[in-house]
Design a protein around this motif. Structure first.
Motif, PDB file in Angstrom:
ATOM      1  N   PHE A  35       0.833  -1.205   0.000  1.00  3.11           N
ATOM      2  CA  PHE A  35       0.000   0.000   0.000  1.00  3.11           C
ATOM      3  C   PHE A  35       0.866   1.252   0.000  1.00  3.11           C
ATOM      4  CE2 PHE A  35      -2.085   3.367   2.514  1.00  3.11           C
ATOM      5  CZ  PHE A  35      -3.085   3.690   1.612  1.00  3.11           C
ATOM      6  N   HIS A  36       1.895   1.276   0.838  1.00  2.00           N
ATOM      7  CA  HIS A  36       2.787   2.431   0.874  1.00  2.00           C
ATOM      8  C   HIS A  36       3.472   2.631  -0.478  1.00  2.00           C
ATOM      9  CE1 HIS A  36       5.734   5.391   1.951  1.00  2.00           C
ATOM     10  NE2 HIS A  36       6.702   4.561   1.586  1.00  2.00           N
ATOM     11  N   VAL A  43       2.196   9.526  -5.773  1.00  2.82           N
ATOM     12  CA  VAL A  43       2.741  10.860  -5.474  1.00  2.82           C
ATOM     13  C   VAL A  43       3.871  11.194  -6.444  1.00  2.82           C
ATOM     14  CG1 VAL A  43       3.993  12.219  -3.743  1.00  2.82           C
ATOM     15  CG2 VAL A  43       2.021  10.838  -3.057  1.00  2.82           C
ATOM     16  N   GLU A  44       4.712  10.206  -6.705  1.00  4.02           N
ATOM     17  CA  GLU A  44       5.832  10.414  -7.625  1.00  4.02           C
ATOM     18  C   GLU A  44       5.349  10.746  -9.036  1.00  4.02           C
ATOM     19  OE1 GLU A  44       9.078   7.442  -9.526  1.00  4.02           O
ATOM     20  OE2 GLU A  44       8.893   7.370  -7.352  1.00  4.02           O
ATOM     21  N   LEU A  48      -1.306  12.141  -7.110  1.00  3.10           N
ATOM     22  CA  LEU A  48      -1.761  12.299  -5.735  1.00  3.10           C
ATOM     23  C   LEU A  48      -0.733  13.148  -4.997  1.00  3.10           C
ATOM     24  CD1 LEU A  48      -3.956  11.185  -3.764  1.00  3.10           C
ATOM     25  CD2 LEU A  48      -2.412   9.307  -3.274  1.00  3.10           C
ATOM     26  N   GLU A  49      -1.182  13.858  -3.975  1.00  5.76           N
ATOM     27  CA  GLU A  49      -0.268  14.639  -3.141  1.00  5.76           C
ATOM     28  C   GLU A  49      -0.370  14.154  -1.707  1.00  5.76           C
ATOM     29  OE1 GLU A  49      -0.761  18.821  -3.503  1.00  5.76           O
ATOM     30  OE2 GLU A  49      -0.675  18.785  -5.690  1.00  5.76           O
ATOM     31  N   TRP A  50       0.724  14.305  -0.958  1.00  9.74           N
ATOM     32  CA  TRP A  50       0.728  13.881   0.440  1.00  9.74           C
ATOM     33  C   TRP A  50      -0.305  14.654   1.247  1.00  9.74           C
ATOM     34  CZ3 TRP A  50       2.662   9.443   1.194  1.00  9.74           C
ATOM     35  CH2 TRP A  50       3.810   9.004   0.532  1.00  9.74           C
ATOM     36  N   SER A  51      -0.663  15.847   0.792  1.00 13.30           N
ATOM     37  CA  SER A  51      -1.636  16.658   1.529  1.00 13.30           C
ATOM     38  C   SER A  51      -3.066  16.146   1.375  1.00 13.30           C
ATOM     39  CB  SER A  51      -1.555  18.122   1.077  1.00 13.30           C
ATOM     40  OG  SER A  51      -1.821  18.211  -0.310  1.00 13.30           O
ATOM     41  N   GLU A  55      -8.124  11.405   0.810  1.00 19.05           N
ATOM     42  CA  GLU A  55      -8.113  10.506  -0.347  1.00 19.05           C
ATOM     43  C   GLU A  55      -7.198   9.296  -0.087  1.00 19.05           C
ATOM     44  OE1 GLU A  55      -7.216  10.494  -5.139  1.00 19.05           O
ATOM     45  OE2 GLU A  55      -7.397  12.414  -4.086  1.00 19.05           O
ATOM     46  N   ILE A  56      -6.083   9.523   0.595  1.00 17.99           N
ATOM     47  CA  ILE A  56      -5.180   8.410   0.931  1.00 17.99           C
ATOM     48  C   ILE A  56      -5.886   7.437   1.874  1.00 17.99           C
ATOM     49  CG2 ILE A  56      -3.040   7.807   2.129  1.00 17.99           C
ATOM     50  CD1 ILE A  56      -1.834  10.418   0.975  1.00 17.99           C
TER      51      ILE A  56
END
Length: 136
Positions: A35-36, A43-44, A48-51, A55-56
């Motif tokens: 999953f990680h 993100v890469e 998707l963004e870490w913010s 959604e994550i």
């Protein structure tokens, strides 16, 4: 050299780590790593963004399958203080069964009691023989 992040990014990474640890309680570590890896790849690729923590978390709810769950843990043994505080008739007995009977094949328990058959099972395979004579 250690790469440093700004405090906002650090907070987001800690939120993600917390989510991974929460999932690690119930699911296998390999599925948590997968999953990680999936999230980091998204993100890469700027999908998707870490913010986007909500959604994550939503993706975490749909990513893990029932087959990824840990197998049921064995029952925990009580602390030694609980074993020594019991009366003489229960000495050596705990959630795992009668300890003297399992290790030596004999004990001082009363055979007439209903609890005798439930406490006198092999600690390894839960069959009606002592651990001393277990084929496993």
């Amino acid at each position: 050299m250690i790469k440093t992040h700004d405090p906002a990014a650090t907070k987001l990474m800690l939120c993600h780590l917390e989510l991974l640890m929460i999932k690690g309680i119930s699911y296998t570590w390999s599925s948590v790593r997968s999953f990680h890896t999936h999230i980091a790849k998204q993100v890469e690729l700027y999908r998707l963004e870490w913010s986007n923590t909500s959604e994550i978390r939503d993706r975490a709810n749909t990513f893990f399958k029932h087959s990824d769950l840990h197998p049921a843990p064995p029952p925990r043994m009580p602390p030694m203080a609980a074993l020594t505080s019991r009366g003489k008739q229960d000495a050596g007995q705990d959630n795992w069964g009668c300890k003297p009977w399992n290790y030596t094949g004999s004990c001082t328990c009363e055979k007439e009691k209903e609890i005798y058959s439930t406490k006198h099972k092999c600690r390894v395979c839960q069959q009606d023989h002592s651990m001393l004579h277990c084929p496993k």
